[in-house]
Design an enzyme around this catalytic site. Structure first.
Site, PDB file in Angstrom:
ATOM      1  CE  LYS A  28      25.199  -1.419  -8.689  1.00 20.34           C
ATOM      2  NZ  LYS A  28      23.863  -1.217  -9.313  1.00 20.34           N
TER       3      LYS A  28
ATOM      4  NE  ARG B  78      27.002   0.991  -3.602  1.00 21.62           N
ATOM      5  CZ  ARG B  78      25.782   1.134  -4.078  1.00 21.62           C
ATOM      6  NH1 ARG B  78      25.114   0.087  -4.535  1.00 21.62           N
ATOM      7  NH2 ARG B  78      25.208   2.325  -4.108  1.00 21.62           N
TER       8      ARG B  78
ATOM      9  NE  ARG C 281      21.626   1.067  -2.818  1.00 21.75           N
ATOM     10  CZ  ARG C 281      20.351   1.264  -2.490  1.00 21.75           C
ATOM     11  NH1 ARG C 281      19.962   1.038  -1.236  1.00 21.75           N
ATOM     12  NH2 ARG C 281      19.471   1.684  -3.380  1.00 21.75           N
TER      13      ARG C 281
ATOM     14  CB  SER D 141      19.657  -6.469 -11.920  1.00 19.27           C
ATOM     15  OG  SER D 141      20.777  -6.328 -11.089  1.00 19.27           O
TER      16      SER D 141
ATOM     17  CE  LYS E 182      17.722   5.205  -4.979  1.00 19.17           C
ATOM     18  NZ  LYS E 182      18.467   4.902  -6.218  1.00 19.17           N
ATOM     19  CB  SER E 183      13.436   0.653  -8.003  1.00 20.92           C
ATOM     20  OG  SER E 183      14.771   0.458  -7.605  1.00 20.92           O
TER      21      SER E 183
ATOM     22  CE  LYS F 136      23.457   8.234  -6.298  1.00 18.45           C
ATOM     23  NZ  LYS F 136      22.410   7.338  -6.826  1.00 18.45           N
TER      24      LYS F 136
ATOM     25  CG  ASP G 184      21.257  -1.412  -5.353  1.00 14.94           C
ATOM     26  OD1 ASP G 184      22.409  -1.228  -5.787  1.00 14.94           O
ATOM     27  OD2 ASP G 184      20.245  -0.893  -5.868  1.00 14.94           O
TER      28      ASP G 184
ATOM     29  N   GLY H  20      22.219   7.073 -11.787  1.00 15.74           N
ATOM     30  CA  GLY H  20      22.409   6.233 -12.963  1.00 15.74           C
ATOM     31  C   GLY H  20      21.088   5.858 -13.599  1.00 15.74           C
TER      32      GLY H  20
END
Length: 425
Positions: free
Chosen positions: A330, A334, A376, A189, A20-21, A402, A303, A90
């Protein structure tokens, strides 16, 4: 309605969904390029549909096929007024804000779920400095922005979200002026910034990265069209790799072991816990004869923390996962949710402000848990069911759309057994 999963071992091979990224980034770069690009290996998750819709809202011509996109960047992609619905993505929101302000624009950003609660102050500070008008409502994504962003010097915190940095890296090369991004705190990240820089380079944009402390961006650059195949997603592979570590027999196809994806660290973490990562004719497999506790710095891989916490819950000893305060902002909190689920299933976890402590047990019991409407969390709970003594009941199983729309189909293909049920049954 909910889904009731009967404990059953998973076995077989699975094609890992595309990243997805990387798909977000490829769609954006292709849309900003002067020419036609083809992006293959696309999966139409809700987040990716949000980015496609956002670029279309700005005027990009995108032709959607079954598993690939043709993107024509030859048209003027900026409109003087547009509505951009980010849904719950996001990445879409934070990437699109500076991109949409490359030209004078009148924008309205909307979204769903908890997206309006996720931090945006980094951009509001830039708007104040550059005289860009904006209006928003607290806790709801209903953001109006009017004006144009200019290049220059930007001071950004590195511990809120790398998405702000990536958003500026997409937009600033198109500005007339040269720009400099200075980080005011250590960057978390970093892997996601690496993915942005890698994709920018593929599409002809050059950025100087000075050890993640500052980024130098020449203005007046032009994106070049590029055909790109989206590589498999280590964020999604992590669920199956942990499944393998918990004695399921799952082989993963199409993984790029040279990937820049930060979540590839899941392989190293599981190997530190005593697993073996091997290549077979069916793909990459994670195997284990028992897991041992570990200490994990989650700042660079937020993630994969829920599913890594699951691995820790079945390990011998006490594990400590720290620097994970950002998990609270998130799709759900989470950090809190992961601890709650592990305990509800029969594990032993303790929530701290920026960390969690998990003492391993031999087996989880099972029971009813919430997905927290978070993809997730739902997928982690599905993997947890394979090591439970009793069924696991999950609400809102459709939240996986999602990021991974075919998750339940793949889970069933691997031997997962589940049925719809009413909550409370």
């Amino acid at each position: 309605m909910a889904i009731k999963i009967t404990p059953h071992q998973l076995s077989g091979g699975i094609a890992v969904p595309p990243s997805k990224s990387m798909a977000h980034r490829a769609i954006i770069c292709a849309s900003l390029a002067q020419g036609r690009s083809v992006i293959t290996n696309i999966e139409y998750s809700k987040d990716i549909e949000a980015t496609i819709g956002a670029m279309k809202s700005l005027g990009t011509m995108i032709f959607e096929h079954e598993d690939y996109l043709e993107i024509d960047g030859t048209t003027t992609f900026m409109k003087n007024q547009c509505e951009i619905n980010c849904f719950e993505s996001g990445s879409t929101l934070r990437f699109m804000v500076p991109i949409a302000l490359v030209c004078e624009n009148n924008l309205h950003f909307t979204g769903e779920g908890r997206l309006g609660k996720r931090p945006m102050q980094v951009y509001y500070d830039i708007f104040d400095q550059q005289g860009i008008s904006y209006l928003y409502r607290e806790n709801v994504l209903d953001l109006y922005v009017r004006g144009r962003m200019h290049g220059g010097e930007f001071h950004l915190p590195g511990d809120v979200s790398s998405q702000f940095i990536s958003g500026l890296l997409f937009a600033l090369p198109l500005m007339d002026e040269d720009s400099r991004i200075v980080m005011t705190s250590p960057v978390q990240s970093k892997g996601y910034i690496d993915l942005t820089l890698q994709m920018l380079d593929m599409f002809g944009i050059q950025i100087e990265n000075h050890d993640y402390q500052e980024f130098m961006i020449k203005g007046g650059q032009r994106y070049q069209p590029c055909d790109y195949r989206v590589e498999a997603d280590f964020s999604q592979a992590a669920f199956y790799l942990v499944a393998g570590a918990l004695n399921n027999q799952v082989c993963l196809q199409d993984l790029n072991n040279e990937s820049y994806q930060g979540d590839k660290v899941v392989v190293d973490l599981l190997c530190q816990m005593g697993c073996q990562y091997t290549e077979t004719t069916s793909g990459m497999c994670m195997q284990s004869n028992g897991l041992k506790a570990i200490s994990i710095d989650g700042s660079q891989c937020p993630d994969i923390i829920p599913v890594m916490a699951l691995a820790c819950a079945l390990s011998s000893g006490t594990s400590y996962i720290h620097h994970i305060g950002r998990l609270r902002i998130k799709e759900c909190d989470r950090l809190k949710a992961t601890v709650e689920v592990i305990n509800q299933l029969g594990g032993q976890a303790i929530e701290m402000e920026d960390a969690m402590e998990i003492t391993g047990v031999e087996k989880l019991q099972g029971g009813q848990v919430s997905s927290y409407h978070d993809h997730r969390m739902a997928m982690m709970e599905a993997i947890a069911s394979t090591v439970c003594l009793e069924p696991v009941i999950i609400d809102d199983e459709q939240c996986v759309e999602k990021s991974y729309p075919r998750f339940w189909e793949d889970f069933q293909q691997l031997g997962g057994v589940f049925d719809e049920c009413k909550l409370g049954e």
